[in-house]
Design an enzyme around this catalytic site. Structure first.
Site, PDB file in Angstrom:
ATOM      1  CG  HIS A   4      41.519  46.123  33.754  1.00  0.00           C
ATOM      2  ND1 HIS A   4      40.942  47.192  33.105  1.00  0.00           N
ATOM      3  CD2 HIS A   4      42.401  46.646  34.625  1.00  0.00           C
ATOM      4  CE1 HIS A   4      41.457  48.309  33.579  1.00  0.00           C
ATOM      5  NE2 HIS A   4      42.345  48.012  34.505  1.00  0.00           N
ATOM      6  N   GLY A   5      40.907  42.015  31.815  1.00  0.00           N
ATOM      7  CA  GLY A   5      40.855  40.558  31.932  1.00  0.00           C
ATOM      8  C   GLY A   5      39.829  39.955  31.017  1.00  0.00           C
TER       9      GLY A   5
END
Lengths: 347, 468
Positions: free
Chosen positions: B322-323
Site C-alpha cells: 500500500h505504501g
C-alpha cells in the site's frame, strides 16, 4: 429497443427537471450563501436597488485610524439620498467576476438605473490574472453559470471550473514576466518585467551604512511587478470589460467604470518616471476604449496622494477616509449626467 | 483522468459510442488509445513506464512458454525483477534510503541518502501486480502466452481498472477483452446503474466524510476524545466508500462495454471476523497474495509456527504494497496478528450462527468493525507520532470540548452507506435493483441522482487508492 431507450432518456430528463425544482426549493439558497453570497445579495436587493456598485476590496477597506468607516459606495450614496446604491463586493474580484454578477440581475423583475464597476489597473497585470486567489474565485462563480442550478451544483462537485493549482498559476505568471516585451516609445534598458525586477532587486537602494535597504528594494520590485505592463486587446480583462459594456448596451443600462487611484507618487519615487509612464499610458488606453455613449470612465488615477493609501508597504487600492471621500465625490459628480435631479451637494 | 471529473463524463460516452460502432477487429485499438489517453491525463510521460511493463512481460511470457527448465525460470525471474525494480525505484527508493541511514549509523558509518524528487506513477502497484500475475501463470503452464501485443497491452492498460484495480487475471480479463461484445441493452443498463451508484458512494458519501476526517487527523491534539474516536470510525467509512465507489464505477464502465470485471468488495463491514473481512475487502489483492505468496510459502499445509509466520509475512507485505511507510507495515502486521488470534482461538471467535442477523452476529460485526477501525489508524496517520497522538487522545481525556465542524452531513452520509450495504448484502447493487419493479427502481435512481447532483461534497478528494 430504440423506443425503450428513447422513453427512458425522456423519463430521465423529466426527473432531472423535477429534481432541479426540488433543489431550487431546498438547498440552492444554502449553497449560494456558502459559496457565492454575492449572488444572494443581488437577488435579495435588486427589487429596491437603483444603482449596483460592483467592486473588489477597494470599496470597503478602511484604515485603522479612520474616524469614518463608510465605503466608497456608501459615501457616493450620501450624495444621492433618494437613490439606493447597493454594493456587491468580493476581495480580489475583477471584471471576469463582475460580468457574471451582472447576468444574475433579473431585468424583468427590476431594471437598475445604472451600473458602476471598478476599473482597477492592477487587475490587468500578470500577478492578478494568475493569482492563486483565482481558483477560489472561479469556484465561487460555478453556481452563477447559465445552466440549471442543479447542474451547476453538480459541476461544483466535479470541480468543473478553471481549477489550476497554485504552482501552475505561478508558472504562467513567471512566464509572462519573463517573455512579455515591454513597449516604450523611448529607449529603455529593460525589455521585460523580469529584467527590470532583477535590476531593482540588485541593490537599487543602499542605506547610509552601505547595506542594502531591503524593505525599499522589495517594495520597488513589487511596484515593477504590479504596474510594468502594456494593456493590449488580448488581455483577458479587456474581453471581460467589453462583455460588461455589451451587456449594458443591450439592456440600455448606463455604465460607469470607476478607474481607481493608484499610488503614483510612490511609483515615481521608488521606481521612476518610466513606470509612471506605463501607468498613465494604460489609463489613457482604457479611458479611450471605454468612453463611449453609454459608458463613462471616471478617472481617479491621480486623485489620491501617496500617504492616503492604507498599505504603505505594498501596492493596493485601499484608501484612508480622505482617499475614499475624494473618489466617491468624483464618482458622484460623474454620475450627475444621469441623476442630476437627485444630487445633493454635501461638501 | 478521474472518474469524478467532467472530463470522464464526456470521455466514457464517446468511447462507448465508438466501441459499438467499430468492428470487433478494430476495437482493441480503440481500447488501447482511449486507455492511454485516460492515463496520460495524469502525467503524460509516465505512459512509457506502462509501455515498458507491457513490452517486458509480453516478451518474457513468450520466452517462458518456449523454453523449459532453468532458462524458463530465468525468464520469469527477469520479468518479475523488472517489475519489482520498477516498483522499488518509484515507490520504495526513498523509503529504503531513509531506512539505510540509521542502519549504517549503527555500525558507525555515515550514509547520506539521496532523496528522489519524483511523483509516484498513479496505480503503479496495481498494474505491476496484474502484469506479474500473467507471467507467473504462463510459467505455471496455466495460461498461454498472448501473441497479440495489442490484447496484452489492453490487459495492463484497460482504463476502467488500470489505476486502482481490481487486479485482474489474464484468463478472465484477457479473454473478456478478446470476446466479441454485442450491444446488449441489459449490459448498458446495469453498467449505468453501477456508475451512478459508484459516483454516489464516492462523491456524496466519501467526499462528505473526508473534511471531518481530515480535520481530526491533521491535528488530533486539538480535538476531544469523542471527536477523535468519531474521526477514527468515520475514516473506516470514508476509505470504504472511496475505494468501493471507485471499484463500482470501474465495474460499471467495463460492463457498459460488455466486459465483466471481478467484484472487489462484498459489504466488508458486515464481516463477523477479520478473516471474513479479508474475503470481502479488496478481494483481488487478497487473492493475489494468496495465490502468489501465501500458497508458495506453504499456505496452511505447514507446521503452526511456520504457518503463523507465513500469515505475518503476507500481511506485512500487503501493508508495504500500500505504501512505502512503516505505518502500512504495522497496519498489515496488526491484521495478521488479529487473524492469527482468531484462528488460534477459533472456537471462541469463529463459530457459525445460522440466523444471519441474530444478536450475537450483530455483536460480532460490531466487534470486527471496531477492531478494523482501530487498525486503520496506522493506515491513515502520516507517521507513528500521529498515530500515537490519535490513540492517546482516544484513551486519555484531554479536557477539550467538542468543537469540530457540523457532524450532521457526515453522519447522514454514513447512515446512507449502511442502508445501501444492507440493500446489497451478499449481492450487488445492480443485481439487487433488477429484482425491483420499475417504479421502485426509478424512485431509487431519482434519489441517487438528487443526492449526487445536489449533495455531493464540494471539495475534491482524489481516490485514496490512486496513491498506491
Amino acid at each position: 429497443m430504440i423506443k425503450k431507450i428513447v422513453i427512458k432518456i425522456c423519463l430521465l430528463i423529466l426527473i432531472t427537471i423535477v429534481l432541479n425544482i426540488i433543489y431550487n426549493l431546498t438547498f440552492y439558497k444554502k449553497d449560494l450563501a456558502e459559496k457565492c453570497e454575492q449572488i444572494l445579495e443581488i437577488n435579495n436587493n435588486q427589487a429596491t436597488t437603483d444603482i449596483f456598485y460592483f467592486a473588489e476590496s477597494s470599496n470597503f477597506n478602511t484604515r485603522e485610524d479612520d474616524s469614518i468607516k463608510n465605503s466608497i459606495s456608501e459615501i457616493t450614496n450620501f450624495f444621492y439620498p433618494k437613490l439606493k446604491i447597493t454594493a456587491i463586493n468580493k476581495p480580489a474580484s475583477h471584471a471576469g467576476i463582475f460580468k457574471k454578477w451582472l447576468t444574475q440581475i433579473n431585468l424583468k423583475e427590476h431594471k437598475p438605473k445604472a451600473i458602476i464597476v471598478t476599473l482597477n489597473l492592477r487587475s490587468f497585470d500578470a500577478a492578478w490574472i494568475h493569482s492563486k486567489l483565482e481558483t477560489p474565485l472561479q469556484e465561487s462563480m460555478v453556481l452563477a453559470q447559465p445552466y440549471p442550478n442543479l447542474i451547476n451544483r453538480f459541476l461544483l462537485s466535479l470541480q468543473a471550473f478553471d481549477n489550476k493549482t497554485e504552482k501552475q498559476r505561478e508558472k504562467e505568471m513567471l512566464n509572462e514576466w519573463e517573455n512579455t516585451q515591454l513597449i516604450f516609445p523611448f529607449p529603455f534598458k529593460y525589455k521585460t518585467v523580469k529584467e527590470w525586477d532583477n535590476s531593482m532587486a540588485n541593490g537599487s537602494y543602499i542605506k547610509a551604512d552601505g547595506s542594502w535597504d531591503n524593505d525599499k528594494i522589495e517594495l520597488a520590485c513589487h511596484y515593477v511587478k504590479s504596474y510594468a505592463f502594456n494593456i493590449k486587446e488580448s488581455n483577458p480583462r479587456i474581453k471581460d470589460y467589453d462583455e460588461i459594456l455589451n451587456w449594458c448596451n443591450i439592456n440600455e443600462v448606463p455604465l460607469y467604470l470607476n478607474l481607481l487611484a493608484e499610488n503614483i507618487e510612490y511609483a515615481d519615487s521608488l521606481v521612476g518616471k518610466e513606470l509612471v509612464f506605463l501607468i498613465k499610458e494604460n489609463r489613457d488606453f482604457l479611458v479611450k476604449r471605454y468612453s463611449k455613449n453609454n459608458c463613462i470612465v471616471v478617472d481617479n488615477l491621480e486623485l489620491v496622494s501617496g500617504k492616503e493609501f492604507t498599505d504603505q508597504t505594498w501596492t493596493t487600492e485601499h484608501y484612508g477616509y480622505k482617499g475614499r471621500m475624494v473618489i466617491a465625490k468624483n464618482l458622484a459628480i460623474a454620475i450627475k449626467n444621469k441623476f442630476n435631479n437627485d444630487y445633493k451637494n454635501l461638501y | 483522468m478521474l472518474f469524478n471529473s467532467i472530463h470522464f463524463l464526456f470521455f466514457l460516452p464517446i468511447v462507448v459510442g465508438l466501441y459499438y460502432l467499430l468492428p470487433q477487429k478494430l476495437r482493441w485499438i480503440l481500447i488501447f488509445v482511449s486507455s492511454c489517453y485516460f492515463y496520460m491525463a495524469f502525467i503524460p510521460k509516465y505512459i512509457f513506464i506502462l509501455f515498458f511493463i507491457i513490452i517486458i512481460d509480453y516478451l518474457s511470457a513468450i520466452a517462458i512458454e518456449k523454453n523449459e527448465g532453468k532458462l524458463k525460470l530465468t525468464y520469469l525471474i527477469a520479468s518479475l525483477s523488472a517489475n519489482i525494480l520498477l516498483l522499488c525505484f518509484f515507490k520504495y527508493f526513498n523509503f529504503l534510503n531513509d531506512n539505510l541511514a540509521p542502519l549504517f549509523s549503527l555500525f558507525g558509518k555515515d550514509f547520506h541518502p539521496i532523496n528522489l524528487q519524483i511523483i509516484l506513477p498513479i496505480g503503479l502497484s496495481f498494474h505491476t501486480f496484474q502484469s506479474m500475475s500473467y507471467t507467473i501463470e504462463v510459467y505455471r503452464g496455466k495460461q498461454k502466452a498472448e501473441k497479440h501485443i495489442g490484447y496484452f497491452a489492453n490487459y495492463v492498460l484497460f482504463f476502467p481498472q488500470m489505476v486502482a484495480g481490481p487486479i485482474e487475471r489474464y484468463d478472465r480479463l484477457g479473454e473478456e477483452l478478446k470476446k466479441e461484445q454485442n450491444f446488449i441493452y441489459q449490459n448498458i443498463s446495469d453498467g449505468l446503474k453501477l456508475v451512478l451508484f459508484g459516483l454516489f458512494v464516492k462523491m456524496t458519501i466519501a467526499d462528505n466524510i473526508a473534511p471531518f476526517v481530515n480535520q481530526i487527523y491533521n491535528d488530533p491534539l486539538k480535538h476531544s476524545s469523542e471527536e477523535v474516536l468519531l474521526g477514527v470510525f468515520m475514516f473506516s467509512f470514508q476509505i470504504y466508500a472511496d475505494f468501493f465507489g471507485y471499484s463500482t464505477i470501474a465495474l460499471g464502465s467495463a460492463k457498459i462495454l460488455g466486459i465483466t470485471i471481478m467484484d472487489n468488495f462484498k459489504t466488508p463491514y458486515f464481516s463477523k471476523s477479520v478473516t471474513e473481512f479479508w474475503s470481502r475487502w479488496h478481494i483481488s489483492l487478497s487473492s493475489w497474495f494468496k495465490d502468489y505468496l501465501y500458497i508458495p510459502l506453504g499456505g496452511n499445509r505447514v507446521a503452526i509456527p511456520r504457518w503463523s509466520l507465513n500469515i505475518l509475512i503476507v500481511f506485512m507485505l500487503s501493508g508495504l504494497w500500500h505504501g512505502a511507510n512503516w505505518t502500512f507495515v504495522v497496519w498489515g502486521a496488526l491484521h495478521g496478528l488479529v487473524l492469527l488470534i482468531e484462528r488460534y482461538f477459533s472456537k471462541i471467535f469463529m463459530f457459525e450462527i445460522k440466523k444471519e442477523w441474530s444478536l450475537l452476529n450483530v455483536f460480532l460485526i460490531l466487534k470486527t468493525f471496531i477492531v478494523t477501525s482501530f487498525i486503520w489508524i496506522f493506515f491513515r496517520a502520516e507517521n507513528f507520532n500521529k498515530a500515537k497522538e490519535i490513540i492517546s487522545v482516544i484513551f486519555i481525556n484531554n479536557n477539550i470540548k467538542f468543537n469540530v465542524i457540523s457532524l450532521k452531513v457526515p453522519l447522514i452520509a454514513i447512515l446512507g452507506l449502511i442502508i445501501f450495504d444492507f440493500f446489497q448484502y451478499n449481492s450487488r447493487f445492480d443485481k439487487k435493483l433488477n429484482t425491483f419493479k420499475a417504479p421502485y427502481r426509478w424512485a431509487i435512481y431519482s434519489f441517487l441522482l438528487f443526492c449526487l447532483f445536489a449533495l455531493s461534497g464540494t471539495e475534491k478528494f482524489s481516490f485514496i487508492y490512486f496513491q498506491f
